[in-house]
Design a protein around this motif. Structure first.
Motif, PDB file in Angstrom:
ATOM      1  N   THR A 171       0.855  -1.185   0.000  1.00 39.98           N
ATOM      2  CA  THR A 171       0.000   0.000   0.000  1.00 39.98           C
ATOM      3  C   THR A 171       0.889   1.230   0.000  1.00 39.98           C
ATOM      4  O   THR A 171       2.093   1.147   0.291  1.00 39.98           O
ATOM      5  CB  THR A 171      -0.911   0.013   1.241  1.00 39.98           C
ATOM      6  OG1 THR A 171      -0.092   0.166   2.422  1.00 39.98           O
ATOM      7  CG2 THR A 171      -1.736  -1.262   1.337  1.00 39.98           C
ATOM      8  N   PHE A 172       0.317   2.380  -0.296  1.00 47.26           N
ATOM      9  CA  PHE A 172       1.113   3.597  -0.378  1.00 47.26           C
ATOM     10  C   PHE A 172       1.720   3.944   0.985  1.00 47.26           C
ATOM     11  O   PHE A 172       2.868   4.387   1.070  1.00 47.26           O
ATOM     12  CB  PHE A 172       0.256   4.749  -0.900  1.00 47.26           C
ATOM     13  CG  PHE A 172       1.046   5.992  -1.176  1.00 47.26           C
ATOM     14  CD1 PHE A 172       1.939   6.036  -2.235  1.00 47.26           C
ATOM     15  CD2 PHE A 172       0.919   7.114  -0.366  1.00 47.26           C
ATOM     16  CE1 PHE A 172       2.694   7.179  -2.503  1.00 47.26           C
ATOM     17  CE2 PHE A 172       1.665   8.250  -0.615  1.00 47.26           C
ATOM     18  CZ  PHE A 172       2.554   8.289  -1.688  1.00 47.26           C
ATOM     19  N   THR A 173       0.951   3.730   2.065  1.00 46.25           N
ATOM     20  CA  THR A 173       1.475   4.022   3.411  1.00 46.25           C
ATOM     21  C   THR A 173       2.667   3.142   3.737  1.00 46.25           C
ATOM     22  O   THR A 173       3.703   3.613   4.222  1.00 46.25           O
ATOM     23  CB  THR A 173       0.374   3.820   4.460  1.00 46.25           C
ATOM     24  OG1 THR A 173      -0.716   4.695   4.171  1.00 46.25           O
ATOM     25  CG2 THR A 173       0.909   4.111   5.852  1.00 46.25           C
ATOM     26  N   VAL A 174       2.542   1.840   3.464  1.00 45.06           N
ATOM     27  CA  VAL A 174       3.639   0.912   3.727  1.00 45.06           C
ATOM     28  C   VAL A 174       4.835   1.245   2.832  1.00 45.06           C
ATOM     29  O   VAL A 174       5.990   1.142   3.256  1.00 45.06           O
ATOM     30  CB  VAL A 174       3.166  -0.540   3.515  1.00 45.06           C
ATOM     31  CG1 VAL A 174       4.343  -1.509   3.561  1.00 45.06           C
ATOM     32  CG2 VAL A 174       2.142  -0.924   4.568  1.00 45.06           C
ATOM     33  N   PHE A 175       4.577   1.660   1.595  1.00 42.94           N
ATOM     34  CA  PHE A 175       5.650   2.056   0.676  1.00 42.94           C
ATOM     35  C   PHE A 175       6.457   3.225   1.249  1.00 42.94           C
ATOM     36  O   PHE A 175       7.691   3.210   1.236  1.00 42.94           O
ATOM     37  CB  PHE A 175       5.049   2.428  -0.674  1.00 42.94           C
ATOM     38  CG  PHE A 175       6.004   3.093  -1.621  1.00 42.94           C
ATOM     39  CD1 PHE A 175       7.115   2.420  -2.113  1.00 42.94           C
ATOM     40  CD2 PHE A 175       5.801   4.410  -2.017  1.00 42.94           C
ATOM     41  CE1 PHE A 175       7.997   3.043  -2.988  1.00 42.94           C
ATOM     42  CE2 PHE A 175       6.677   5.039  -2.891  1.00 42.94           C
ATOM     43  CZ  PHE A 175       7.786   4.347  -3.377  1.00 42.94           C
ATOM     44  N   LEU A 176       5.772   4.238   1.786  1.00 40.31           N
ATOM     45  CA  LEU A 176       6.468   5.379   2.384  1.00 40.31           C
ATOM     46  C   LEU A 176       7.272   4.947   3.613  1.00 40.31           C
ATOM     47  O   LEU A 176       8.400   5.410   3.833  1.00 40.31           O
ATOM     48  CB  LEU A 176       5.459   6.467   2.762  1.00 40.31           C
ATOM     49  CG  LEU A 176       4.741   7.169   1.599  1.00 40.31           C
ATOM     50  CD1 LEU A 176       3.756   8.197   2.137  1.00 40.31           C
ATOM     51  CD2 LEU A 176       5.751   7.835   0.664  1.00 40.31           C
ATOM     52  N   ILE A 177       6.681   4.063   4.418  1.00 41.01           N
ATOM     53  CA  ILE A 177       7.403   3.536   5.585  1.00 41.01           C
ATOM     54  C   ILE A 177       8.641   2.772   5.126  1.00 41.01           C
ATOM     55  O   ILE A 177       9.714   2.866   5.732  1.00 41.01           O
ATOM     56  CB  ILE A 177       6.472   2.644   6.426  1.00 41.01           C
ATOM     57  CG1 ILE A 177       5.381   3.495   7.084  1.00 41.01           C
ATOM     58  CG2 ILE A 177       7.260   1.878   7.487  1.00 41.01           C
ATOM     59  CD1 ILE A 177       4.312   2.694   7.798  1.00 41.01           C
ATOM     60  N   GLY A 178       8.497   2.016   4.036  1.00 41.42           N
ATOM     61  CA  GLY A 178       9.636   1.280   3.509  1.00 41.42           C
ATOM     62  C   GLY A 178      10.759   2.194   3.052  1.00 41.42           C
ATOM     63  O   GLY A 178      11.938   1.911   3.292  1.00 41.42           O
ATOM     64  N   LEU A 179      10.415   3.288   2.387  1.00 42.56           N
ATOM     65  CA  LEU A 179      11.447   4.249   1.991  1.00 42.56           C
ATOM     66  C   LEU A 179      12.181   4.786   3.204  1.00 42.56           C
ATOM     67  O   LEU A 179      13.411   4.973   3.178  1.00 42.56           O
ATOM     68  CB  LEU A 179      10.814   5.401   1.205  1.00 42.56           C
ATOM     69  CG  LEU A 179      10.199   5.066  -0.158  1.00 42.56           C
ATOM     70  CD1 LEU A 179       9.675   6.332  -0.822  1.00 42.56           C
ATOM     71  CD2 LEU A 179      11.211   4.380  -1.068  1.00 42.56           C
ATOM     72  N   ARG A 180      11.448   5.030   4.272  1.00 36.21           N
ATOM     73  CA  ARG A 180      12.080   5.530   5.498  1.00 36.21           C
ATOM     74  C   ARG A 180      13.088   4.532   6.045  1.00 36.21           C
ATOM     75  O   ARG A 180      14.230   4.869   6.369  1.00 36.21           O
ATOM     76  CB  ARG A 180      11.006   5.816   6.554  1.00 36.21           C
ATOM     77  CG  ARG A 180      11.570   6.351   7.856  1.00 36.21           C
ATOM     78  CD  ARG A 180      10.586   6.215   8.998  1.00 36.21           C
ATOM     79  NE  ARG A 180      11.098   6.863  10.198  1.00 36.21           N
ATOM     80  CZ  ARG A 180      11.990   6.318  11.020  1.00 36.21           C
ATOM     81  NH1 ARG A 180      12.482   5.114  10.763  1.00 36.21           N
ATOM     82  NH2 ARG A 180      12.401   6.981  12.090  1.00 36.21           N
ATOM     83  N   PHE A 181      12.671   3.264   6.167  1.00 35.80           N
ATOM     84  CA  PHE A 181      13.524   2.262   6.806  1.00 35.80           C
ATOM     85  C   PHE A 181      14.663   1.784   5.906  1.00 35.80           C
ATOM     86  O   PHE A 181      15.721   1.416   6.403  1.00 35.80           O
ATOM     87  CB  PHE A 181      12.679   1.064   7.263  1.00 35.80           C
ATOM     88  CG  PHE A 181      12.029   1.258   8.599  1.00 35.80           C
ATOM     89  CD1 PHE A 181      12.706   0.986   9.763  1.00 35.80           C
ATOM     90  CD2 PHE A 181      10.732   1.736   8.687  1.00 35.80           C
ATOM     91  CE1 PHE A 181      12.109   1.173  11.004  1.00 35.80           C
ATOM     92  CE2 PHE A 181      10.121   1.927   9.925  1.00 35.80           C
ATOM     93  CZ  PHE A 181      10.814   1.645  11.084  1.00 35.80           C
ATOM     94  N   TRP A 182      14.460   1.797   4.616  1.00 39.39           N
ATOM     95  CA  TRP A 182      15.487   1.282   3.716  1.00 39.39           C
ATOM     96  C   TRP A 182      16.468   2.351   3.263  1.00 39.39           C
ATOM     97  O   TRP A 182      17.509   2.025   2.689  1.00 39.39           O
ATOM     98  CB  TRP A 182      14.833   0.636   2.485  1.00 39.39           C
ATOM     99  CG  TRP A 182      14.212  -0.706   2.757  1.00 39.39           C
ATOM    100  CD1 TRP A 182      13.187  -0.977   3.609  1.00 39.39           C
ATOM    101  CD2 TRP A 182      14.570  -1.961   2.166  1.00 39.39           C
ATOM    102  NE1 TRP A 182      12.880  -2.314   3.588  1.00 39.39           N
ATOM    103  CE2 TRP A 182      13.710  -2.949   2.703  1.00 39.39           C
ATOM    104  CE3 TRP A 182      15.516  -2.348   1.216  1.00 39.39           C
ATOM    105  CZ2 TRP A 182      13.780  -4.288   2.340  1.00 39.39           C
ATOM    106  CZ3 TRP A 182      15.586  -3.696   0.855  1.00 39.39           C
ATOM    107  CH2 TRP A 182      14.735  -4.646   1.410  1.00 39.39           C
ATOM    108  N   LEU A 183      16.166   3.641   3.528  1.00 44.07           N
ATOM    109  CA  LEU A 183      17.017   4.697   2.990  1.00 44.07           C
ATOM    110  C   LEU A 183      17.452   5.759   4.007  1.00 44.07           C
ATOM    111  O   LEU A 183      18.602   6.214   3.974  1.00 44.07           O
ATOM    112  CB  LEU A 183      16.297   5.411   1.832  1.00 44.07           C
ATOM    113  CG  LEU A 183      16.008   4.600   0.575  1.00 44.07           C
ATOM    114  CD1 LEU A 183      15.151   5.418  -0.390  1.00 44.07           C
ATOM    115  CD2 LEU A 183      17.303   4.165  -0.100  1.00 44.07           C
ATOM    116  N   LEU A 184      16.548   6.184   4.884  1.00 40.81           N
ATOM    117  CA  LEU A 184      16.742   7.434   5.624  1.00 40.81           C
ATOM    118  C   LEU A 184      18.017   7.464   6.449  1.00 40.81           C
ATOM    119  O   LEU A 184      18.826   8.401   6.337  1.00 40.81           O
ATOM    120  CB  LEU A 184      15.522   7.706   6.513  1.00 40.81           C
ATOM    121  CG  LEU A 184      15.432   9.121   7.097  1.00 40.81           C
ATOM    122  CD1 LEU A 184      15.314  10.151   5.981  1.00 40.81           C
ATOM    123  CD2 LEU A 184      14.239   9.226   8.041  1.00 40.81           C
TER     124      LEU A 184
END
Length: 450
Positions: free
Chosen positions: A110-123
C-alpha cells in the motif's frame, strides 16, 4: 604521503597531527548529529516516565532533523566530499524507489507501507553519509564525548534497575501493566536503561563498545584522563553485566579479546609495555566488577543454560546471520512490500500495536519484504563491510592502533544482525554508528583527550 579518506595527504606514520584540528566550535552539522543522537538515546525515557503520547512527536522531530541534515548537505554540496559513496547511495535509492513502486503497482503493498519502507530502507543511510560528509574532527570528537557521557550516566541507571523490583517506577514499561516488564527470572528484570525495550539498550551498549575501548587505548596526558578512560570502560562492563542478554556477553567478550590482542600487536615496540599494563588494568577491572555484580553474572549464566536446552549458541548465531529456515519458503522474487515488516508498519496496520509478522532476523525480513531487492541489499551490505574492514585494517597499521578495526567489526555485526529495517531505535542507531564509522576512517587516530 598516502591519500587519506578525505583525499587530502595523510600525516606520516608516527607523527602527531596538529592540535588545532580539534579546536574551535562545533559545526551546524555536528550539532544536528548530536541532537539526533540524544533524541534516540532519551526518547524512550520520555515515553516511559513522562507520557507515551510523546512517541509520535519525538519520532517526527527526529525524522525532521534527519531530513533537514540530508537536505542541507545537498544544498551546501557536502556530498561532493564523498563522491563515490554519494553516487552509490543515489543508485541504491533509485533501486529501492523503483522496486517499491513495482510492488505497489502489482498490489503487493500500500502507499502508506511504501512510504514507511522508503524511510527504513534509505533514511538513516543517507543521514550517515550526510553527517560524515559535513562533520569535521572537532564535531567527531565532541559527538564521541557526548556519547561516552551518556554511557557513563547509563551505567548507574541500569544497575539500579537491576536491583529494583519489576513494579518500581524506574522499571516502568510503556504500559502500566507490570506483566509487560521483561524479566530474566522472577523478580529480576531485563534492564532497559533509558530505552523503551531491552533491545534498544543492548543495541546502545554494543554501539558504545568500540569507542569506550578506543578511549581506553587513546593517548592520555593527564591523570584525570586515565580516570575518565577507566570509568568509561567500567561503565561499559557494568552495562553488559546487568543487561542479561546473551548477545551482549558474547559480543563484548569477543571484542575485548580482539582489543587486548590487537593492542599488543599493533602498538609500536617502545609502547608494548604500556599495552601490557593496559591489558592488566582492563582484566583487573573486569574481575572486580564481575565480583561486585556476581548475582547478575549468575542469573545470566542460568539464562545461557536454560536457553541452551532449546537452542544452541551456534544454531542461534547461524539463524541470526543467515535467516530463519522458513524465510526461504515464504520469500518470493517480488517480496511482500518494503517496510511491511517494520514495527512502524505493524503499528499502523494493527490498531496502534507494534506487531512483527514478517521475519525475526534482519536477513529474513529483507528477503520477505524485498525479494530480489532484499537479496541485493544483503550483498551490498556485505560488500560495504568488506571494504570498510579492509580500509580500517590499513588505517590501524598506519596509526598503530586497533581502534578503527574494532569500530568496523562492530559496524559489520550491526549491519547484519540489528533489526535495521524493522525497529525504529535500531534503524536510528545504525545511522549514528555508520556516520561515526565513516569518520573513523577519516580520522583514525582518536584524539579524545586533546
Amino acid at each position: 604521503m598516502t591519500p587519506s579518506f578525505t583525499g587530502r595527504p595523510a600525516a606520516a606514520p608516527g607523527t602527531a597531527p596538529p592540535r588545532l584540528a580539534v579546536a574551535g566550535r562545533v559545526s551546524t552539522t555536528g550539532k544536528l548529529f548530536i541532537a539526533v543522537m540524544l533524541i534516540l538515546i532519551y526518547e524512550g525515557a520520555v515515553r516511559k516516565w513522562v507520557s507515551n503520547a510523546m512517541s509520535t512527536p519525538l519520532i517526527g522531530l527526529r525524522d525532521l532533523l534527519v531530513v533537514f541534515t540530508i537536505g542541507r548537505a545537498f544544498w551546501l554540496g557536502h556530498f561532493a566530499r564523498l563522491p563515490l559513496l554519494s553516487r552509490a547511495m543515489l543508485l541504491w535509492t533509485c533501486c529501492v524507489v523503483g522496486w517499491g513502486l513495482l510492488q505497489l503497482t502489482l498490489g503487493e503493498s500500500t502507499f502508506t507501507v511504501f512510504l514507511i519502507g522508503l524511510r527504513f530502507w534509505l533514511l538513516s543511510f543517507w543521514f550517515a553519509v550526510a553527517a560524515a560528509a559535513g562533520m569535521n574532527e572537532r564535531d567527531y570528537v565532541v559527538a564521541l564525548r557526548v556519547l561516552m557521557l551518556a554511557l557513563l550516566l547509563m551505567a548507574p541507571l541500569v544497575a539500579l534497575q537491576r536491583q529494583a523490583p519489576p513494579e518500581s517506577f524506574i522499571n516502568k514499561s510503556l504500559g502500566d501493566d507490570v506483566d509487560e516488564v521483561f524479566q530474566l527470572t522472577a523478580g529480576v528484570v531485563r534492564t532497559t536503561g533509558t530505552f523503551s525495550f531491552t533491545a534498544g539498550f543492548v543495541t546502545f551498549a554494543a554501539m558504545c563498545a568500540p569507542f569506550a575501548l578506543g578511549i581506553f587505548e587513546a593517548r592520555k596526558t593527564r591523570p584525570r584522563h586515565r580516570i575518565l578512560a577507566a570509568a568509561t570502560f567500567a561503565a561499559l562492563i557494568v552495562c553488559t553485566l546487568v543487561s542479561g542478554a546473551r548477545a551482549s556477553f558474547l559480543f563484548l567478550g569477543g571484542l575485548l579479546f580482539l582489543y587486548l590482542v590487537g593492542n599488543l600487536a599493533f602498538s609500536p615496540m617502545r609502547q608494548k609495555g604500556r599495552a601490557m599494563i593496559a591489558a592488566v588494568v582492563a582484566i583487573c577491572l573486569i574481575g572486580a566488577l564481575a565480583f561486585v555484580f556476581s548475582d547478575a553474572l549468575r542469573t545470566t549464566q542460568e539464562r545461557f543454560e536454560s536457553a541452551a536446552q532449546t537452542e544452541g549458541i551456534a544454531e542461534r548465531l547461524v539463524t541470526t546471520l543467515v535467516g530463519e529456515a522458513s524465510t526461504y519458503d515464504r520469500a518470493d522474487w517480488l517480496g511482500a512490500g518494503i517496510g511491511i515488516g517494520s514495527n512502524l508498519a505493524g503499528f499502523a496496520r494493527f490498531s496502534s500495536r507494534a506487531v512483527f509478522t514478517f521475519g525475526e532476523t534482519e536477513q529474513g525480513r529483507s528477503l520477505i519484504e524485498g525479494g530480489l531487492l532484499g537479496a541485493l541489499f544483503i550483498v551490498l551490505k556485505l560488500i560495504a563491510i568488506g571494504i570498510g574492514v579492509s580500509v580500517s585494517i590499513r588505517q590501524s597499521l598506519r596509526t598503530r592502533a586497533i581502534f578503527p578495526v574494532l569500530v568496523w567489526l562492530t559496524l559489520g555485526l550491526a549491519l547484519t544482525t540489528w533489526p535495521v529495517i524493522g525497529q525504529l531505535t535500531a534503524h536510528g542507531l545504525i545511522g549514528i554508528l555508520l556516520a561515526l564509522g565513516l569518520l573513523t576512517l577519516r580520522y583514525p587516530r582518536l584524539r579524545f583527550f586533546d
